[in-house]
Design a protein around this motif. Structure first.
Motif, PDB file in Angstrom:
ATOM      1  N   ILE B 291       0.880  -1.178   0.000  1.00  0.00           N
ATOM      2  CA  ILE B 291       0.000   0.000   0.000  1.00  0.00           C
ATOM      3  C   ILE B 291       0.911   1.220   0.000  1.00  0.00           C
ATOM      4  N   VAL B 292       1.072   1.817  -1.155  1.00  0.00           N
ATOM      5  CA  VAL B 292       1.997   2.939  -1.260  1.00  0.00           C
ATOM      6  C   VAL B 292       1.262   4.107  -1.903  1.00  0.00           C
ATOM      7  N   PHE B 293       0.925   5.112  -1.079  1.00  0.00           N
ATOM      8  CA  PHE B 293       0.280   6.290  -1.659  1.00  0.00           C
ATOM      9  C   PHE B 293       1.306   7.380  -1.930  1.00  0.00           C
ATOM     10  N   LYS B 294       2.338   7.447  -1.090  1.00  0.00           N
ATOM     11  CA  LYS B 294       3.403   8.430  -1.308  1.00  0.00           C
ATOM     12  C   LYS B 294       4.663   7.707  -1.772  1.00  0.00           C
ATOM     13  N   GLU B 295       5.283   8.226  -2.821  1.00  0.00           N
ATOM     14  CA  GLU B 295       6.478   7.570  -3.362  1.00  0.00           C
ATOM     15  C   GLU B 295       7.573   7.406  -2.304  1.00  0.00           C
ATOM     16  N   THR B 296       7.599   8.321  -1.352  1.00  0.00           N
ATOM     17  CA  THR B 296       8.657   8.261  -0.327  1.00  0.00           C
ATOM     18  C   THR B 296       8.520   7.048   0.582  1.00  0.00           C
ATOM     19  N   ASP B 297       7.318   6.467   0.605  1.00  0.00           N
ATOM     20  CA  ASP B 297       7.101   5.282   1.446  1.00  0.00           C
ATOM     21  C   ASP B 297       7.544   3.990   0.764  1.00  0.00           C
ATOM     22  N   ARG B 298       7.720   4.072  -0.594  1.00  0.00           N
ATOM     23  CA  ARG B 298       7.884   2.827  -1.358  1.00  0.00           C
ATOM     24  C   ARG B 298       9.038   1.960  -0.834  1.00  0.00           C
ATOM     25  N   GLU B 299      10.198   2.588  -0.658  1.00  0.00           N
ATOM     26  CA  GLU B 299      11.372   1.793  -0.327  1.00  0.00           C
ATOM     27  C   GLU B 299      11.189   1.018   0.985  1.00  0.00           C
ATOM     28  N   ASN B 300      10.666   1.739   1.987  1.00  0.00           N
ATOM     29  CA  ASN B 300      10.408   1.132   3.288  1.00  0.00           C
ATOM     30  C   ASN B 300       9.466  -0.064   3.188  1.00  0.00           C
TER      31      ASN B 300
END
Lengths: 464, 464
Positions: B291-300
């Protein structure tokens, strides 16, 4: 190296006595596959299907019949197959509205569906495979597993957006088939691009895998076809690229023959005692033979074997115990002929010494191991490796170069012969009257073996 | 419970949208099996083949064609099949010397070989099986997987020295098929001995397995035939007993239909969201949705999913990660429709809390688990168990007893109805005009639902 007749006698005896196939089924060219044959093929099939699916192929199953209009859609293709397809014409007493062929190969039944599945570039690639039988009414002399009218194989079929992807796929399949043939089945192989006159009907070119049988003839055990856009044009497999332009797909198809792979596995590794099966595909990997001459020893021996069994189970070995009434010698003979890679003997003296006797089928070597040191998995993988090396060595010894006709004549029938050809028809004919031109290497110069003119290297062999 | 039309629409949509089969292949009654369909059938096939081989069956493969004289050898048998076999009559343009049928079932092609294999009592029992297609030109309305003209199944065939052993074998096969249907596929079943007029052509009697479809009709998903000595007499399967006397073998044959089992698995467990596949046969057992709404969360998120993957791999779970561009809701919808038993969601908050969100397809229940507590194998086996119980409960709720015609009429089309029959022809007709008599229980008395006279219990249902 065996002569043709000697090999043929040996081969038929192996198939029969080891319950691989029974050729007495009353339809010529269609034997019954028995336990040993089906099991070995199952191991091959599962191994191959796993590799294909890891590479992104989807398993599929297409009907066995192809309506006549589809089979006939690609001109070269139908010309190549029309003499040898079986036709289904009636259901009950009623003639069918249109005849249907038993699939001789599935390009023409699959590709109309590919057209339905392909709209835009995101629908590609399509990569599918199926393990099925195909049907060809061979007019040549049939031979069980080698030239049959019902042929077990796996066929792969693809559609790509670009020619480059199709070429890449061909390289991947080369690797997968090589792995199947050399890793699993320990078969030495050559990969040859067939001369144009020998390609698959409808293909741009055909690449073939062959191994060498004990009588010096090569056996083609798999092929890969670059179909270019021949079939996608005919069946209208079109996609819309990222710019909205309509383009034709690029296609490949390929298949190894399970029957021929089985024939090769039995023949290449066999010896005067019978079959020698690579452990990876041996239905029985290890046989345990109790040596009981006095009834009073039986309980001790069998209880020790119980412990051996526990170890084999934990190592996931396919094993059997032959506790029948025959004498040990008769048992050895039987299991050696069936190709079981490892025999474990347990007699009263072994029980005393708390070890088992191990006899390798590949080398005949005898060793002992205590229960603590009994690593059957390791032994089987050593046997697998050794059989691969033995077969490779034999294969390499039977690769020849012939500079003149006399030498060509000498070595044809012993193995694969590299020689030269001037690329003129009048010199191809005498060569092909002796053997089959397997491949033409345009990058390598060689003097024509017939006329002595400058030419290119070719490989020639007598073939099945 | 769905009405006939509603179910039919749902069923066809499931097969199409979930890539189970494609019915657009241009031969009526012969669909193309696609990835999901082939994979589920493969799990069934492997499971069944293992059980059969543990029981001592040898795998085998017999040719697809049966020469006319063999097919016609047993009179009842050919009478039962002659209207619906496909005939192969030509090879290329040449008529065959004798016509050959595509196997509608393999008794008549196997048993001449059984005769060759049987000399003395030590050659018995013969127990073999093969997973193949059979061919029947159904004149009734075809329906994908349910009533096809190319039918995927496994067929078992035996020969025994005594009738007792044949009867024992029937009990064993009942257990094996029950295990396949209820353990692996979570299908509730009934086992019924068919009335004489409905037995397999050439059998003494036929036992059938049926389950109940959502529209209230029963689906026959397997049969076992006691062949007595009918075929051994015709094909001369004789053995010499211990006293040197020649005797005829006793035979059985049996088969579950893989297509019908697939149809039942999809239909019995399905709901308004789509398919619900029992974990044991789900090609994808678990889908992971980031569940990735913000690209900055993707890596985590993706790195946490990497850890989840390691766990799934070590637990040998068949899983996929859906990292595509669709919104999570669209992904949920898609994977729920495909029947994936368990969904794992991982968003930034889950990563923070070091857990994953788990959503069961069978109950919709949501739970969380830390990586340390993530036991997907256990969850899948809970789901498997729950689906079996849910289906069994539904099945039992739809088992009825009817004392009069009004009640019979009411419940037929809802499920299986127990009622009475006087065993007279004139009362069988009106019953069979309403539904099919599945079985006759001569040991249980019941008043005839038509005439009211003393009779026996029968089970009736509308059937596919």
């Amino acid at each position: 190296m065996m002569d043709e007749e000697g090999f043929s006698e040996w081969y038929h005896r192996m198939l029969d006595e080891n319950q691989v196939v029974d050729i007495r089924f009353p339809v010529k060219g269609m034997p019954v596959y028995r336990g040993a044959g089906v099991k070995i093929i199952k191991y091959m099939r599962d191994y191959l299907e796993n590799l294909l699916e890891e590479d992104g192929h989807e398993p599929t199953y297409f009907p066995v019949v192809i309506p006549e209009d589809l089979l006939a859609a690609e001109a070269e293709h139908i010309a190549g197959f029309e003499d040898e397809v079986y036709w289904v014409t009636h259901s009950g007493i009623t003639p069918l509205e249109r005849r249907m062929a038993l699939r001789p190969t599935s390009e023409t039944c699959m590709y109309p569906m590919f057209a339905l599945w392909t709209r835009t570039h995101t629908d590609l690639p399509i990569k599918i495979h199926q393990s099925v039988c195909v049907y060809r009414y061979e007019t040549k002399h049939t031979r069980p597993l080698i030239r049959s009218r019902e042929i077990m194989w796996n066929e792969g079929h693809t559609a790509f957006a670009t020619r480059e992807e199709a070429l890449e796929n061909i390289e991947t399949i080369k690797k997968i088939y090589t792995k199947l043939m050399t890793e699993l089945l320990c078969l030495p192989i050559e990969i040859n691009q067939r001369p144009d006159w020998d390609k698959f009907p409808g293909a741009e070119y055909t690449i073939a895998f062959e191994t060498l049988m004990p009588d010096g003839k090569t056996l083609q055990i798999g092929t890969i076809h670059n179909l270019g856009q021949h079939f996608s044009k005919v069946f209208n497999i079109q996609y819309e690229d990222a710019n909205g332009e309509k383009k034709l797909a690029w296609q490949t198809s390929y298949g190894p023959g399970f029957g021929r792979l089985l024939a090769a596995t039995i023949s290449v590794h066999g010896d005067e005692k019978g079959m020698r099966l690579p452990p990876a595909v041996a239905p029985t990997q290890t046989v345990i033979v109790p040596i009981v001459f006095k009834e009073t020893d039986r309980e001790n021996v069998m209880s020790f074997i119980g412990k051996v069994e526990e170890i084999l189970k934990s190592q996931r070995i396919r094993y059997t115990i032959d506790a029948g009434d025959e004498r040990p010698g008769a048992k050895y003979y039987k299991w050696e002929q069936r190709g079981v890679p490892l025999r474990i003997e347990v007699g009263p003296k072994d029980v005393e010494k708390k070890h088992v006797m191990l006899v390798r089928r590949d080398t005949g070597e005898k060793t002992t191991a205590t229960l603590e040191n009994l690593d059957v998995g390791k032994m089987l993988s050593d046997i697998q490796k050794n059989m691969r090396e033995q077969a490779k060595k034999k294969f390499e010894e039977r690769t020849y170069t012939a500079k003149d006709e006399k030498n060509l004549d000498k070595h044809l029938g012993e193995g694969i012969v590299a020689t030269g050809w001037c690329m003129e028809d009048q010199c191809a004919k005498p060569i092909e009257s002796k053997g089959t031109i397997l491949s033409i290497n345009r990058d390598k110069k060689a003097k024509c073996v017939i006329c002595g003119a400058e030419g290119v290297e070719i490989k020639v062999a007598k073939t099945y």
